[in-house]
Design a protein around this motif. Structure first.
Motif, PDB file in Angstrom:
ATOM      1  N   ILE A  53     -24.177 -52.099 -55.686  1.00  0.00           N
ATOM      2  CA  ILE A  53     -24.141 -50.641 -55.522  1.00  0.00           C
ATOM      3  C   ILE A  53     -22.853 -50.157 -56.184  1.00  0.00           C
ATOM      4  O   ILE A  53     -21.764 -50.645 -55.870  1.00  0.00           O
ATOM      5  N   THR A  54     -22.984 -49.213 -57.101  1.00  0.00           N
ATOM      6  CA  THR A  54     -21.813 -48.616 -57.740  1.00  0.00           C
ATOM      7  C   THR A  54     -21.819 -47.121 -57.451  1.00  0.00           C
ATOM      8  O   THR A  54     -22.784 -46.426 -57.778  1.00  0.00           O
ATOM      9  N   ALA A  55     -20.765 -46.642 -56.830  1.00  0.00           N
ATOM     10  CA  ALA A  55     -20.609 -45.220 -56.484  1.00  0.00           C
ATOM     11  C   ALA A  55     -19.183 -45.018 -56.009  1.00  0.00           C
ATOM     12  O   ALA A  55     -18.392 -45.966 -55.981  1.00  0.00           O
ATOM     13  N   SER A  56     -18.882 -43.798 -55.622  1.00  0.00           N
ATOM     14  CA  SER A  56     -17.560 -43.572 -55.035  1.00  0.00           C
ATOM     15  C   SER A  56     -17.556 -44.194 -53.643  1.00  0.00           C
ATOM     16  O   SER A  56     -18.613 -44.417 -53.040  1.00  0.00           O
ATOM     17  N   ALA A  57     -16.380 -44.473 -53.132  1.00  0.00           N
ATOM     18  CA  ALA A  57     -16.273 -45.073 -51.804  1.00  0.00           C
ATOM     19  C   ALA A  57     -16.937 -44.185 -50.757  1.00  0.00           C
ATOM     20  O   ALA A  57     -17.635 -44.678 -49.862  1.00  0.00           O
TER      21      ALA A  57
END
Length: 138
Positions: A53-57
């Motif tokens: 999963i890649t996204a902002s924290a």
């Protein structure tokens, strides 16, 4: 919330995690399923595929907070269902293999066993045989 979201996977796998910071304050969370200690079968390539999963924290936290309704929860549920199907198929294949092996063994035929148990029939002496003398083969 992360651990609660992963409990369905933890019941079947040992999990590894990798966190990496990306550009623009993004984070990549990678969850790596591994064979659980004491598991009977090795993981298939689909089962061992990492979840990334890649996204902002904040977005990852919000998605994990959705629990089973979130993307990770749905992915885990799907993987669990597929793993259950694989386990059922393995069990069915093993049962079929055992059944086929049992059917392949030759069973003693009743005619052969009855013939082996019965005494040989008494031979009748030739018509010209005299009592007290052995029968001639000529």
């Amino acid at each position: 919330m992360l651990i609660a979201s992963l409990l369905p996977l933890l019941s079947r796998y040992s999990l590894g995690f990798d966190l990496a910071a990306g550009p623009d304050e993004t984070v990549t969370l990678t969850i790596i399923p591994r064979k659980a200690e004491g598991a009977k079968h090795a993981l298939g390539t689909d089962e061992a595929r990492p979840i990334s999963i890649t996204a902002s924290a904040a977005e990852i936290d919000a998605e994990l907070a959705r629990g089973e309704e979130g993307a990770l929860g749905q992915l885990i549920a799907t993987r669990k269902a597929l793993a259950d199907q694989l386990a059922e198929q393995r069990a069915s294949a093993e049962a079929a293999k055992t059944s086929a092996a049992a059917k392949a063994k030759p069973a003693p035929s009743p005619a052969k066993s009855a013939a082996a148990a019965a005494p040989p029939p008494a031979s009748t002496p030739p018509a010209d045989a005299k009592p007290g003398e052995p029968a001639s083969l000529w």
